[in-house]
Design an enzyme around this catalytic site. Structure first.
Site, PDB file in Angstrom:
ATOM      1  CD1 TRP A 131      24.038  -6.926   5.298  1.00  0.00           C
ATOM      2  CD2 TRP A 131      22.153  -7.095   6.488  1.00  0.00           C
ATOM      3  NE1 TRP A 131      23.169  -5.950   4.873  1.00  0.00           N
ATOM      4  CE2 TRP A 131      22.011  -6.025   5.577  1.00  0.00           C
ATOM      5  CE3 TRP A 131      21.091  -7.384   7.346  1.00  0.00           C
ATOM      6  CZ2 TRP A 131      20.851  -5.244   5.504  1.00  0.00           C
ATOM      7  CZ3 TRP A 131      19.935  -6.608   7.277  1.00  0.00           C
ATOM      8  CH2 TRP A 131      19.823  -5.558   6.359  1.00  0.00           C
ATOM      9  CG  ASP A 176      22.501 -13.417   4.667  1.00  0.00           C
ATOM     10  OD1 ASP A 176      21.990 -13.417   3.532  1.00  0.00           O
ATOM     11  OD2 ASP A 176      22.419 -12.454   5.455  1.00  0.00           O
ATOM     12  CE  LYS A 219      19.589  -6.157   0.003  1.00  0.00           C
ATOM     13  NZ  LYS A 219      20.293  -6.765   1.073  1.00  0.00           N
TER      14      LYS A 219
END
Ligand SMILES: *Cc1c(COP(=O)(O)O)cnc(C)c1O
Length: 369
Positions: free
Chosen positions: A109, A178, A202
């Site tokens: 990511w 993040d 998530k």
């Protein structure tokens, strides 16, 4: 409560969109036709109605209380997922700054994030774990920070399963984190960060809403020439009502926050539950290193995504399909790591992790030679 629906549920180890707490789903289901005192569904009311404004304010206040968010931080509810934040953060905070954005690359990511930042300005990589396929993390206190617009971190790399267990020290940089896959999994010190962002699907709600927590003074960097939606200032000034926000998602994030406060007992209690759940699986990996080989180095293991490999691809396939017959679902690892990934976010009950551990013991005993 609809007992059948509860009985039919599997233990869902999906990395995202992921399991939600059953009490949250039950409340949403109970109130779906008519929100109390409203006479219409959350899906049908104006985002400018007093009922929705109350839901929005309640969701924000619950996040502020859970995370002890200081008064000089804005909480914004946006769309576009974390991918849009990969672009918006550099558009607002890097473009025109005359400085570079620094990146700590600890997995997939972070690499997607730096790719978007490069479109907006100069980037500098402070640390890159690609040499060992992102199985470890650096010590943040030992990195060589320069004068930068900000330093970007990924608190939990969802695909590789490595996670920072602490916040960075204050003063080293303006940290942009993040937190998509571990938001609300433990108490954090928000003041150590300039900005935090997390798509909800998530660990905090359904797909479609992304939470952005931004320090006030950083809003000054947003240039008026940015497209309207891309400008953090537009969202801050409009209190998340710049355009029609993801109303249902915000409502469910509020329910998840309420569950954390009223049923779990806050983020410290949630953290302890997460530590205990993760230990059930990591303890087994440590006992069976010849059969279950963990991807992450021990000190950098994620409490959210447990990644490990079996001795062969055939055994991995057998593991995934046999697990499904025990109502243990979505365990296949990401192709870049292979093997198995068990995502055990906040909403995964300890019973689910115990069932997976018991299955793993049995599978090992039948297949190890
Ligand atoms: C899932 C994920 C993303 C991407 O989120 P989208 O909402 O699909 O854009 C970004 N970062 C991390 C750490 C993630 O787990």
């Amino acid at each position: 409560m609809s007992t059948n629906a509860a009985v039919d549920r599997v233990f869902n180890f999906s990395a995202g969109p992921a399991a939600l707490p059953v009490p949250v789903l039950e409340e949403a289901q109970r109130d779906l036709l008519s929100l109390p005192g409203c006479g219409a569904s959350i899906l049908e009311i104006s985002h400018r109605s007093k009922q929705f404004i109350a839901i929005l304010e309640d969701a924000e206040q619950r996040l502020r209380d859970l995370l002890a968010i200081p008064a000089n931080y804005r909480v914004l509810f946006m769309q576009g997922g974390s991918r849009l934040q990969f672009s918006m953060a550099p558009m607002n905070l890097l473009r025109g700054s005359g400085k570079a954005a620094e990146f700590v690359l600890t997995g997939s990511w972070g690499n997607y994030a730096i790719k978007e930042a490069k479109r907006e300005g100069e980037t500098r990589v402070l640390w890159d774990g690609s040499g060992t396929n992102y199985d470890r993390l650096p010590k943040l206190s030992e990195l060589d920070y320069g004068a930068s617009a900000y330093c970007h971190l990924t608190s939990n790399e969802t695909i590789q399963g490595v996670q920072f267990s602490d916040d960075p020290a204050s003063g080293e940089s303006v940290f942009v984190s993040d937190m998509s896959s571990d938001f609300l999994h433990r108490p954090i010190d928000v003041s150590r960060y300039g900005m935090i962002y997390a798509c909800a699907q998530k660990n905090a709600g359904p797909a479609g809403v992304t939470v952005v927590i931004l320090r006030d003074d950083l809003l000054e960097r947003s240039n008026d020439s940015l497209p309207g939606y891309m400008n953090y200032n537009a969202h801050a000034k409009a209190k998340s009502l710049y355009n029609t926000p993801p109303t249902f998602g915000i409502y469910v994030v509020g329910l998840v926050a309420k569950w954390l406060q009223e049923e779990v007992g806050g983020l410290a209690a949630m953290h302890q539950r997460n530590l205990d759940k993760a230990q059930l699986l990591y303890g087994l990996l440590d006992e069976s290193p010849d059969f279950y080989q963990g991807h992450a180095q021990v000190s950098d293991r994620s409490l959210m995504n447990v990644t490990f490999r079996l001795p062969s691809d055939e055994l991995t396939e057998a593991f995934v399909s046999e697990a499904a017959t025990h109502r243990l679902e979505s365990l296949k690892g990401h192709r870049s790591v292979g093997g198995i990934r068990a995502s055990i976010y906040n909403a995964m009950p300890v019973e689910g992790v115990e069932a997976l551990r018991d299955f793993m013991v049995d599978f090992r005993d039948r297949h190890a030679n």
